[in-house]
Design a protein around this motif. Structure first.
Motif, PDB file in Angstrom:
ATOM      1  N   TRP A   1      48.643  61.815  66.550  1.00 46.42           N
ATOM      2  CA  TRP A   1      49.432  60.668  67.258  1.00 46.42           C
ATOM      3  C   TRP A   1      50.508  61.136  67.937  1.00 46.42           C
ATOM      4  O   TRP A   1      51.410  61.877  67.536  1.00 46.42           O
TER       5      TRP A   1
ATOM      6  N   ARG B   1      48.176  62.540  79.368  1.00 46.74           N
ATOM      7  CA  ARG B   1      47.744  61.166  79.128  1.00 46.74           C
ATOM      8  C   ARG B   1      46.206  61.225  78.682  1.00 46.74           C
ATOM      9  O   ARG B   1      45.570  60.147  78.880  1.00 46.74           O
TER      10      ARG B   1
ATOM     11  N   PHE C   1      43.579  60.771  75.781  1.00 49.58           N
ATOM     12  CA  PHE C   1      43.728  60.138  74.245  1.00 49.58           C
ATOM     13  C   PHE C   1      42.302  59.583  73.949  1.00 49.58           C
ATOM     14  O   PHE C   1      41.318  59.351  74.874  1.00 49.58           O
TER      15      PHE C   1
ATOM     16  N   THR D   1      41.739  57.273  70.894  1.00 48.69           N
ATOM     17  CA  THR D   1      42.063  56.218  70.112  1.00 48.69           C
ATOM     18  C   THR D   1      43.464  55.707  70.481  1.00 48.69           C
ATOM     19  O   THR D   1      44.484  56.632  70.941  1.00 48.69           O
ATOM     20  N   ILE D   2      43.782  54.526  70.562  1.00 54.34           N
ATOM     21  CA  ILE D   2      45.196  53.884  70.429  1.00 54.34           C
ATOM     22  C   ILE D   2      45.419  53.176  69.414  1.00 54.34           C
ATOM     23  O   ILE D   2      44.509  52.595  68.588  1.00 54.34           O
TER      24      ILE D   2
ATOM     25  N   GLU E   1      37.884  61.320  74.319  1.00 58.50           N
ATOM     26  CA  GLU E   1      39.021  61.707  74.720  1.00 58.50           C
ATOM     27  C   GLU E   1      39.186  61.264  76.508  1.00 58.50           C
ATOM     28  O   GLU E   1      38.342  61.986  77.150  1.00 58.50           O
TER      29      GLU E   1
ATOM     30  N   GLY F   1      48.820  56.887  70.920  1.00 57.58           N
ATOM     31  CA  GLY F   1      47.475  57.334  71.317  1.00 57.58           C
ATOM     32  C   GLY F   1      47.312  58.642  70.337  1.00 57.58           C
ATOM     33  O   GLY F   1      48.362  59.365  70.170  1.00 57.58           O
TER      34      GLY F   1
ATOM     35  N   LYS G   1      45.260  62.369  70.128  1.00 57.65           N
ATOM     36  CA  LYS G   1      44.628  63.465  70.801  1.00 57.65           C
ATOM     37  C   LYS G   1      43.811  63.990  70.073  1.00 57.65           C
ATOM     38  O   LYS G   1      44.408  64.781  68.839  1.00 57.65           O
TER      39      LYS G   1
END
Length: 139
Positions: free
Chosen positions: A29, A52, A54, A56-57, A104, A131, A133
């Motif tokens: 995260w 930038r 990702f 999930t957020i 992703e 976000g 990774k």
């Protein structure tokens, strides 16, 4: 006197620090943006800078509770993913984890539609965007 004032103002602006969010490429995260929501607005955007990509957020909220009704995820490819959230987030608290289409992907910005809930001191909520990774393409 005018010269001294001009020198003092140029000195303070040339050495002013601009806060930056630095994002690493490590798995896990990462805080990728933040804003302070307003009672007058009902829509805000967080532009994503740096690394930038990702999968999930989620949102973290402090100071005052909010209701996030919808979000729009803007990808670097030009695609837009609209997600209905309809979630009240207490302060301090966080939203559920929100999966992004396609695993992703590179994000450009997140727009969220919200309502700050009334509170005793009329405080504005602080919202952080986080976000996750996976770095699946590097494995």
């Amino acid at each position: 006197m005018i010269i001294l004032i001009a020198m003092a103002s140029s000195y303070s602006t040339s050495f002013a620090q601009v806060p930056k969010i630095i994002i690493s490429d490590k798995t896990g995260w990462h805080k990728i943006g933040h804003t302070r929501v307003d009672f007058n607005k009902d829509r805000d955007a967080i532009t994503i800078i740096g690394s930038r990509k990702f999968s999930t957020i989620k949102f973290k909220v402090t100071v005052a509770p909010i209701i996030i009704s919808d979000i729009e995820v803007y990808y670097s490819s030009g695609d837009v993913q609209k997600i209905n959230i309809n979630e009240t987030i207490k302060s301090p608290g966080e939203s559920r984890v929100i999966d992004l289409n396609g695993g992703e992907r590179i994000l450009r910005k997140i727009v969220f539609i919200y309502k700050t809930l009334p509170n005793r001191k009329d405080k504005k909520a602080h919202v952080q965007l986080w976000g996750y990774k996976t770095n699946a393409d590097k494995k």
